[in-house]
Design a protein around this motif. Structure first.
Motif, PDB file in Angstrom:
ATOM      1  N   THR A 374       0.699  -1.139   0.122  1.00 41.01           N
ATOM      2  CA  THR A 374      -0.168  -0.169   0.049  1.00 41.01           C
ATOM      3  C   THR A 374       0.753   1.133   0.059  1.00 41.01           C
ATOM      4  OG1 THR A 374      -1.798  -1.253   0.953  1.00 41.01           O
ATOM      5  CG2 THR A 374      -1.991   1.332   1.243  1.00 41.01           C
ATOM      6  N   ARG A 375       2.103   1.199   0.597  1.00 36.83           N
ATOM      7  CA  ARG A 375       3.089   2.609   0.605  1.00 36.83           C
ATOM      8  C   ARG A 375       3.342   2.666  -1.115  1.00 36.83           C
ATOM      9  NH1 ARG A 375       6.632   0.069   5.353  1.00 36.83           N
ATOM     10  NH2 ARG A 375       4.923   0.073   6.977  1.00 36.83           N
ATOM     11  N   LEU A 378       0.208   4.347  -2.786  1.00 34.44           N
ATOM     12  CA  LEU A 378       0.023   5.614  -2.522  1.00 34.44           C
ATOM     13  C   LEU A 378       1.130   6.445  -3.309  1.00 34.44           C
ATOM     14  CD1 LEU A 378      -1.145   5.492   1.392  1.00 34.44           C
ATOM     15  CD2 LEU A 378      -2.570   5.905  -0.705  1.00 34.44           C
ATOM     16  N   ILE A 407      -1.749  -2.413   5.780  1.00 32.88           N
ATOM     17  CA  ILE A 407      -2.286  -0.934   6.389  1.00 32.88           C
ATOM     18  C   ILE A 407      -1.679  -0.802   7.574  1.00 32.88           C
ATOM     19  CG2 ILE A 407      -4.447   0.264   6.870  1.00 32.88           C
ATOM     20  CD1 ILE A 407      -4.274   0.060   4.081  1.00 32.88           C
ATOM     21  N   SER A 409      -1.872   2.279   9.597  1.00 31.09           N
ATOM     22  CA  SER A 409      -2.504   3.567  10.194  1.00 31.09           C
ATOM     23  C   SER A 409      -3.908   3.837   9.644  1.00 31.09           C
ATOM     24  CB  SER A 409      -1.712   4.718  10.099  1.00 31.09           C
ATOM     25  OG  SER A 409      -1.627   5.439   9.094  1.00 31.09           O
ATOM     26  N   ASN A 411      -4.963   6.924   8.899  1.00 26.76           N
ATOM     27  CA  ASN A 411      -4.603   7.880   7.856  1.00 26.76           C
ATOM     28  C   ASN A 411      -4.486   7.148   6.771  1.00 26.76           C
ATOM     29  OD1 ASN A 411      -4.122  10.216   6.933  1.00 26.76           O
ATOM     30  ND2 ASN A 411      -1.761  10.039   7.231  1.00 26.76           N
ATOM     31  N   GLU A 412      -3.648   6.397   6.658  1.00 30.73           N
ATOM     32  CA  GLU A 412      -3.037   5.571   5.433  1.00 30.73           C
ATOM     33  C   GLU A 412      -4.406   4.919   4.775  1.00 30.73           C
ATOM     34  OE1 GLU A 412       0.919   2.818   4.589  1.00 30.73           O
ATOM     35  OE2 GLU A 412      -0.609   2.311   6.272  1.00 30.73           O
ATOM     36  N   TRP A 413      -5.325   4.257   5.633  1.00 29.25           N
ATOM     37  CA  TRP A 413      -6.291   3.684   5.168  1.00 29.25           C
ATOM     38  C   TRP A 413      -7.215   4.777   4.394  1.00 29.25           C
ATOM     39  CZ3 TRP A 413      -9.085   0.304   2.805  1.00 29.25           C
ATOM     40  CH2 TRP A 413     -10.620   0.522   3.029  1.00 29.25           C
ATOM     41  N   ARG A 415      -6.810   7.316   3.169  1.00 28.59           N
ATOM     42  CA  ARG A 415      -6.124   7.961   1.661  1.00 28.59           C
ATOM     43  C   ARG A 415      -6.552   6.832   0.710  1.00 28.59           C
ATOM     44  NH1 ARG A 415      -0.272   8.785   3.080  1.00 28.59           N
ATOM     45  NH2 ARG A 415       0.236   9.427   0.934  1.00 28.59           N
TER      46      ARG A 415
END
Ligand code: PEP
Ligand code: MG
Length: 594
Positions: A374-375, A378, A407, A409, A411-413, A415
């Motif tokens: 996921t990083r 993004l 995932i 955090s 916040n990441e989720w 986004r």
């Protein structure tokens, strides 16, 4: 099988990566070193050198054509990739430019090809579009085939095998393992690897017996030697004695009998004796495994590792190709749920492909902790939006669940979810139909997600616990490193408590919690997982009947007690000892004569 003259029988112990017992001849694949050293040629040798180069190109083309014919029956996606390579191999930028360089500078073909490739690389680097830029990987792939033929190290060692063998190598990539579907590869053994490395996972999925983490095995074996590979115990017997051969014939017979017996469970409902029911689903990597999913009676796909299908060739499929794959999965399982995970790249997966996409993942010092899944999503949203569009379009053909990996955090989720919502909006604006009932979930596999599970649970439709990574990240044990493999303990109380915490947080918010890590198909772990209250266990298809048999022999009261007890243990060894004492009493048929 006879013993090779002059060589002693010996046994090596490694890590049991993929179950099964096979017997055959060894083929040792050494690490290939490519020499592109410079050599100046006398003028009279130049035409010969050009001819040598042209013949290598022809041979590489022939190999690709035969590879394409091999895939033609069941891997239509791979065809277009191989076709594009067949065209590319005859490209003027490669062939004519290299021949000109040999003539102009009177240099050897390898050096000329390396220079031609260098020019092509610079041209690709100047291109802004990351997708086109990434096509350099294809050029390099075909050029590498020609290099291999020129230097006599062969084109592709995995496609040139014409008799049944057990492969031995330092390591295989997960992609190599996918290509071992050929009848001629009975099993493999490697020096590197851990039980949940992706190479091992693919081997299990495709039922290719394997033992990994065998120190110096490439030096211990000689091509042509006889070997018995025991993927249950993680042992290999080189030049086995007649007694050993007899012993293994008997094991294989017993195993066949046991497998025939559990097939009976395929059509039975997955519930305990007192009616506690859960969903047993399948993990797959390739659409060609659909057959096994249906054959072993899965109640859905709990994890489709989309990155394998996406990257099994050196080129990236487009939206249409992905849509075709997802649609096929959904339609085949309809109305059962199909959980497709967005690309989980990085770590031990596909670094070479990605390093050409602009971000140099191959330069990361610590890839497991780097720009993984996921990083990466993004950072390169365009790639993932294409994948999301394909998934959303396919949702019209069945029951889709989208799963986002790694995932860490809220916040990441958020986004990620925003990108998903934007993708939905643009499809709606284009008038493209997709299901309004798609469930979206996250993989809980990073310790921060476990700790924050109560906060994340309110924002998703389901959790899927990735124990392979959860163990790696919580115990700080690289899942692919043979040196610390013995410390990779799925039944460590820290891991079990994390699972419990995630299940409790999910249930408190009324969402389902699944496990799709390898533990879900491990018979020793299953009673504990059932006791921890999971709603779904997802595993390689061939493990399903074994797990169902265990489930159907269970009582929910004793499962709960078992889970309570192991959660109180102080270390992994204590959990193991407890289970080794209890399980044969609770399940005499399954564990009685272990
Ligand atoms: C996991 O981490 O448990 C998992 C299922 O995903 P992967 O093995 O692909 O990382
Ligand atoms: Mg994972």
């Amino acid at each position: 099988m006879s013993r090779e003259k002059g060589r002693d029988p010996r046994t090596m112990h490694g890590i049991a990566a993929s179950p099964g017992i096979v017997e055959g001849k060894v083929l040792v694949l050494r690490r290939r070193t490519r020499s592109t050293g410079w050599a100046h040629l006398p003028p009279e040798h130049v035409p010969q050198e050009v001819e040598r180069f042209r013949q290598a190109v022809d041979k590489a083309e022939e190999d690709l054509v035969s590879l394409r014919d091999q895939f033609a029956i069941d891997l239509s996606d791979a065809l277009s990739i191989i076709d594009s390579h067949i065209l590319m191999i005859k490209d003027r930028m490669i062939v004519e430019r290299t021949a000109d360089l040999i003539r102009e500078h009177k240099i050897n073909a390898e050096w000329a090809l390396a220079r031609a490739l260098g020019n092509i690389k610079r041209k690709f680097e100047a291109i802004a579009d990351p997708y086109i830029k990434a096509r350099y990987a294809d050029v390099k792939y075909v050029a590498d085939r020609v290099f291999g033929i020129l230097s006599g190290t062969g084109g592709d060692p995995l496609t040139d095998i014409d008799e049944p063998v057990i492969l031995v190598a330092h390591d295989f990539s997960p992609e190599d393992t996918l290509r071992m579907r050929s009848q001629n590869i009975l099993g493999f053994m490697t020096e590197k690897g851990g039980i949940t490395s992706h190479t091992a996972i693919v081997a299990r999925s495709l039922d290719i017996p394997a033992v990994v983490g065998l120190e110096h095995v490439t030096r211990q074996c000689v091509t042509g030697e006889a070997v018995i590979l025991d993927g249950f115990k993680g042992q290999v017997h080189i030049n086995p004695t007649l007694d050993r051969q007899r012993q293994y014939r008997e094991y294989r017979r017993q195993h066949r009998e046991f497998s025939d017996e559990v097939v009976f469970y395929i059509h039975l409902s997955p519930e305990t004796r007192d009616g506690y029911r859960i969903r047993l689903a399948a993990n797959i990597e390739m659409v060609t495994e659909l057959d096994a999913v249906l054959r072993y009676g899965a109640e859905g796909i709990g994890l489709f590792r989309s990155e394998f299908d996406y990257f099994h060739g050196p080129a990236r499929p487009d939206e249409e190709a992905m849509y075709g794959t997802y649609r096929q999965l959904l339609a085949a399982l309809d109305p059962l749920p199909v959980t497709i995970r967005t690309l989980d790249v990085g770590g031990d997966k596909f670094v070479e492909h990605l390093s050409t996409g602009g971000l140099r993942l191959d330069l990361e010092r610590n890839p497991a902790l780097g720009l993984r899944s996921t990083r990466y999503f993004l950072r390169e949203p365009a790639i993932f939006i294409t994948q999301l569009r394909a998934m959303l379009r396919a949702s019209a053909h069945g029951t889709l669940r989208i799963l986002f990996p790694m995932i860490s955090s809220r916040n990441e989720w958020r986004r990620v979810r925003e990108i998903l919502e934007l993708t939905k909006k643009s499809l709606t604006a284009e008038g493209v139909h997709f299901s309004p009932d798609i469930q979206v979930g996250i993989m809980v596999e990073v310790p921060s997600a476990v700790v924050m599970a109560d906060s994340l649970a309110g924002e998703v439709d389901f959790f899927s616990i990735g124990t392979n990574d959860m163990i790696q990240y919580s115990l700080a044990i690289d899942r692919g490193n043979e040196y610390v493999a013995s410390m990779y303990e799925p039944l460590h109380p820290a891991v079990l408590r994390m699972i419990k915490q995630t299940v409790d947080a999910g249930h408190a918010h009324g969402i389902e919690v699944a496990i799709c890590g390898e533990m879900a198909g491990d018979v020793m772990s299953v009673p504990v997982l059932l006791g921890l209250g999971l709603d779904e266990l997802s595993m390689r298809p061939s493990a399903l009947p074994f797990v169902k048999r265990l489930l159907r022999s269970s009582r929910s009261t004793w499962l709960t007690e078992l889970a309570e007890k192991v959660l109180e243990c102080g270390e992994g060894g204590e959990v193991l000892r407890y289970l080794e004492a209890q399980l044969p009493m609770l399940y005499p048929e399954e564990f009685g004569n272990r």
